[in-house]
Design an enzyme around this catalytic site. Sequence first.
Site, PDB file in Angstrom:
ATOM      1  N   CYS A   1      -1.869  -1.972  -4.152  1.00 20.49           N
ATOM      2  CA  CYS A   1      -0.505  -1.497  -3.925  1.00 20.49           C
ATOM      3  C   CYS A   1       0.499  -2.527  -4.443  1.00 20.49           C
ATOM      4  CB  CYS A   1      -0.295  -1.251  -2.438  1.00 20.49           C
ATOM      5  SG  CYS A   1       1.420  -1.011  -1.961  1.00 20.49           S
TER       6      CYS A   1
ATOM      7  N   TRP B   1      -5.234   4.525   4.669  1.00 25.93           N
ATOM      8  CA  TRP B   1      -5.689   3.166   4.374  1.00 25.93           C
ATOM      9  C   TRP B   1      -6.728   2.751   5.404  1.00 25.93           C
ATOM     10  CZ3 TRP B   1      -4.599   1.460  -0.198  1.00 25.93           C
ATOM     11  CH2 TRP B   1      -3.373   1.761  -0.816  1.00 25.93           C
TER      12      TRP B   1
ATOM     13  N   VAL C   1       1.371   0.569   4.018  1.00 20.06           N
ATOM     14  CA  VAL C   1       1.268  -0.880   3.963  1.00 20.06           C
ATOM     15  C   VAL C   1       2.218  -1.335   2.851  1.00 20.06           C
ATOM     16  CG1 VAL C   1      -1.057  -1.145   4.890  1.00 20.06           C
ATOM     17  CG2 VAL C   1      -0.799  -0.595   2.477  1.00 20.06           C
TER      18      VAL C   1
ATOM     19  N   GLU D   1       8.979  -2.938   5.324  1.00 20.43           N
ATOM     20  CA  GLU D   1       9.717  -2.818   4.068  1.00 20.43           C
ATOM     21  C   GLU D   1       9.479  -4.084   3.260  1.00 20.43           C
ATOM     22  OE1 GLU D   1      11.377  -2.607   0.879  1.00 20.43           O
ATOM     23  OE2 GLU D   1      11.565  -0.735   2.026  1.00 20.43           O
ATOM     24  N   SER D   2       8.760  -3.947   2.158  1.00 15.16           N
ATOM     25  CA  SER D   2       8.294  -5.123   1.414  1.00 15.16           C
ATOM     26  C   SER D   2       9.422  -6.034   0.967  1.00 15.16           C
ATOM     27  CB  SER D   2       7.460  -4.688   0.209  1.00 15.16           C
ATOM     28  OG  SER D   2       8.228  -3.933  -0.716  1.00 15.16           O
TER      29      SER D   2
ATOM     30  N   TYR E   1       6.158   5.138 -10.725  1.00  8.21           N
ATOM     31  CA  TYR E   1       5.680   6.214  -9.852  1.00  8.21           C
ATOM     32  C   TYR E   1       6.376   7.531 -10.170  1.00  8.21           C
ATOM     33  CZ  TYR E   1       2.829   3.200  -6.932  1.00  8.21           C
ATOM     34  OH  TYR E   1       1.845   2.364  -6.485  1.00  8.21           O
TER      35      TYR E   1
END
Length: 343
Positions: free
Chosen positions: A56, A96, A141, A156-157, A210
């Site tokens: 990811c 996942w 994730v 939230e990355s 994406y």
Amino acid sequence: MTNPTNTSTEEDQTNAAARRKSGEFVRGVSGFRGQIGDRDFPAEPNRYHLFVALNCPWCHRVVLARNVLGLQDVISMDVAFPNRTGDDDPAGAGLWEFSPDRVASLTGETLPECTRETATGEGFRIAKDIYRAEGASEQSVPILYDKHSKRIVNNESAEIIRMLDRHAVALGSGLDDQQRPVLYPEDDALRDKIDQLNELIYTNINNGAYKAGFSSDQAVYQKAFEAYFETLASLNDLLSDGRPFLTGEDFTDADLRLFPTLYRHDPVYYVRMKLNGAKILDYPYLWQWLCRVYALEGVAESGSLIHCRQGYFGRSWNNVVPLGPFTPKPYPEAYRNPGLARF
């Protein structure tokens, strides 16, 4: 004054359901937005944990931040298998899974990076169960988790990256001030540059990949495809003045966010996301930048092309992973060879 929480990674949710129905890929919004440094989540070593999947790209940039900031020994981490669960799984499909015994079709072996779930005390197999424990229905994730309070902090990355950067010293970074980059420096003009780059990179590159690969509408795909390659050309031009990184001499948040997509482009996205207009190898300044970032301490260990190839193509209709493309050096070894690019 710029806003340090301006993360520029959320997609407009207007008419999201209708847009998805029409064939457009619309990314959802993360539901957990706690902050390290808040009263409930103090910045201290060995308190926090990451749940990630190495295929990811949103997880990859969080692992990148953990590594380049020297936090590997003080923020623990569990790694999911790159393929999600199938239709025959009792928990359901498309989830996942923390399953170190699962065999990858690409290698015929287990993947040594994959782990069991070790942070909650429950040994959950499915990441969605970590959310269910808090009454939530999400399943994405990365997850930043507080091992002391047994709570999800944030998923939230972009915000996780900023937290790790802002609190690296308090969290117990193993690097000194000279070794450790500052991803979002206390300089308003530089922050403005980073914010502008991040918005462009997120919209046209990170999420744009994406939009192209997962859209079922030809016009939506074409728009994303064109914006993606126009932006690659623009970034290549930006780097043509000899600067080592996107904003100048120093590696910043903008470089970190661009890297996971470009790392995947030639060996994965070129085919899987139908982004076959060119390879990064065809953009000499971008290729040299990619190799330069790959050579930074902790970067090569932050991702796995085996996980990427297994995860992305394992979700395709026939589960077969392509063997190409061929280059003078195989990926990721090619990233140690900036001279492969032709000017």
